[in-house]
Scaffold this motif. Structure first.
Motif, mmCIF file in Angstrom:
data_model
loop_
_atom_site.group_PDB
_atom_site.id
_atom_site.type_symbol
_atom_site.label_atom_id
_atom_site.label_comp_id
_atom_site.label_asym_id
_atom_site.label_seq_id
_atom_site.Cartn_x
_atom_site.Cartn_y
_atom_site.Cartn_z
ATOM 1 N N GLY A 276 0.814 -1.209 0.000
ATOM 2 C CA GLY A 276 0.000 0.000 0.000
ATOM 3 C C GLY A 276 0.850 1.262 0.000
ATOM 4 O O GLY A 276 2.082 1.213 0.012
ATOM 5 N N SER A 277 0.167 2.390 -0.016
ATOM 6 C CA SER A 277 0.825 3.685 -0.155
ATOM 7 C C SER A 277 1.263 4.229 1.201
ATOM 8 O O SER A 277 0.940 3.682 2.243
ATOM 9 C CB SER A 277 -0.125 4.677 -0.824
ATOM 10 O OG SER A 277 -0.607 4.159 -2.044
ATOM 11 N N GLY A 278 2.011 5.338 1.151
ATOM 12 C CA GLY A 278 2.405 6.031 2.368
ATOM 13 C C GLY A 278 3.890 6.004 2.611
ATOM 14 O O GLY A 278 4.637 5.286 1.938
ATOM 15 N N PRO A 279 4.385 6.793 3.588
ATOM 16 C CA PRO A 279 5.811 6.852 3.890
ATOM 17 C C PRO A 279 6.356 5.492 4.330
ATOM 18 O O PRO A 279 5.688 4.754 5.061
ATOM 19 C CB PRO A 279 5.886 7.859 5.048
ATOM 20 C CG PRO A 279 4.610 8.627 5.004
ATOM 21 C CD PRO A 279 3.589 7.699 4.448
ATOM 22 N N PHE A 280 7.573 5.184 3.887
ATOM 23 C CA PHE A 280 8.238 3.915 4.222
ATOM 24 C C PHE A 280 9.737 4.215 4.212
ATOM 25 O O PHE A 280 10.400 4.139 3.191
ATOM 26 C CB PHE A 280 7.847 2.852 3.182
ATOM 27 C CG PHE A 280 8.352 1.465 3.461
ATOM 28 C CD1 PHE A 280 8.580 1.017 4.745
ATOM 29 C CD2 PHE A 280 8.577 0.589 2.404
ATOM 30 C CE1 PHE A 280 9.030 -0.273 4.990
ATOM 31 C CE2 PHE A 280 9.025 -0.706 2.627
ATOM 32 C CZ PHE A 280 9.248 -1.138 3.928
#
Length: 428
Positions: A276-280
């Protein structure tokens, strides 16, 4: 003496290996309980019957003596549940003991429809939803437009609940989503009543069932879905799920007293992965990511629900320390340590650099977007450890890696996964 309830929860983004640990603990459990989420994630279990990805069923279904409970906090996808039950029987697994809360709410066909339509509308700004209807389901639940399992057996009430929900939805279908066909409450009520007949043998008051079991000192395991960093309050918002992924919510979602949960095991991978999306922050790219993805798990790092390639990264001690803290974990299971056996040096993220300032605290999303990993390099062991069953028999470098992780996160690592199968586990 009542030994309390054991919670198995995720310390990271999900996909940590909770299903395997729950399956192991279920061997001595009386009840295994799902308390939140729906079939938007999968727990992969490998045992003598083969490899299984459970999305709706609790992970105790492979143990004939276990009562598997779907609590009131679960988003119940009835067709998905029935398909999983049928798939188990087709593969020779005895029919499990199953109880479904009469207060659980139903994922409705239009929840899946709206999930897909909204992801399409958002385009490149989408959240990476599994399109399982979870966000629309919880939106309806908290807007008091949901349908409970108990409603399926009261036709007039069921029709009224659907009519109340569809008034606004038909406006959205026409004006926001490009003239989609309107939904018909009467036709839906008929479909849902048929679902109700199919699951009727399993429906009961699971809250009373579990309270009585707890008072009798029965062994109860509650299993969480996804991980701490996907929690809507404590995770990376808005790249979260729509129900609490924390052990603290297990009392609510299962229907148990808060003081019942005495043992909390947070599961973390020996490296990081994310769907999924988002900061990593520790994300890898290119050949380095593909090599770790290919080696990860039993058949590589691909989502159990979606089949999407997982985003890969090195172990993030900042994120994991935070995840373990908000879970309230008193022990940690470190999974898939064997995967790292190909590396000469293993990076571990011990801090973040945010605008030139080092921090070991896990920040909210706006700062995560700007965070850069600060790595410490640990020596690798460069050998296969999948057959090891005793911590002292691990190579010195592997022991050092576990101890370093333990020191960084501040909670004892009691379980070490060294392979995908049920018995590929070291217990310290």
């Amino acid at each position: 003496m009542n030994h309390g309830v054991t919670a198995v929860v995720g310390a990271n983004w999900g996909d940590e290996g909770k299903g395997k640990l729950t399956d192991i603990l279920a061997e001595r459990a009386d009840y295994v309980v799902r308390y939140q989420g729906g079939n938007n994630a999968g727990h992969t279990i490998i045992n003598a019957s083969g490899k299984f990805a459970l999305h709706m069923l609790p992970s105790g279904v492979f143990h004939p003596g276990v009562v598997n409970v779907i609590g009131p906090g679960v988003a119940l996808n009835v067709p998905g549940l029935l398909q999983e039950l049928a798939a188990l029987q087709e593969r020779g697994v005895p029919e499990p003991k199953l109880c479904i809360s009469d207060r659980a709410q139903i994922v409705l066909p239009y929840h899946l429809q709206f999930d897909a339509l909204e992801e399409e509308r958002l385009g490149k700004h989408s959240f990476g939803s599994t399109k399982s209807g979870i966000a629309p389901f919880y939106a309806d639940k908290y807007a008091k437009l949901g349908v409970q399992v108990a409603d399926l057996y009261h036709p007039q009430r069921l029709l009224a609940r659907l009519e109340a929900s569809l008034t606004a939805k038909n406006v959205l279908l026409e004006h926001l989503y490009g003239g989609q066909p309107k939904l018909d409450a009467a036709a839906l009520a008929e479909e849902l009543a048929a679902w109700g007949k199919r699951i009727r043998p399993y429906v009961c008051n699971t809250t009373k069932l579990l309270h009585e079991a707890w008072r009798q000192g029965r062994h109860i395991v509650v299993e969480g879905q996804l991980g701490a960093l996907r929690d809507p309050d404590h995770g990376i918002y808005p790249f979260s799920t729509s129900s609490s992924t924390l052990a603290g919510f297990a009392a609510v979602g299962a229907g148990l007293p808060p003081q019942a949960i005495g043992r909390i095991i947070a599961v973390a991978k020996a490296y990081s992965s994310c769907v999924g999306s988002g900061p990593f922050v520790t994300e890898l790219h290119g050949a380095e990511a593909e090599e770790l993805r290919r080696r990860g798990g039993d058949a590589g790092e691909y989502g159990a629900k979606t089949g999407r390639p997982r985003r890969m990264g090195w172990f993030d001690a900042v994120a994991t320390r935070y995840g373990v803290m908000v879970q309230g974990a008193n022990e940690v299971a470190l999974s898939l340590l064997d995967v790292l056996g190909y590396l000469e040096h293993i990076p571990v993220c011990v801090a973040y650099d945010v605008d030139g300032v080092a921090t070991t605290d896990f920040p909210p999303a706006p700062l995560l977007d700007r965070a850069k990993p600060v790595y410490e390099q640990l020596p690798g062991w460069r050998c296969d450890i999948s057959g090891v069953r005793d911590f002292a028999a691990l190579p010195a470098e592997a022991q050092s890696y576990v101890r370093f992780v333990e020191e960084q996160i501040g909670v004892p690592v009691k379980w070490i996964g060294v392979g995908p199968r049920r018995d590929d586990m070291i217990v310290r």
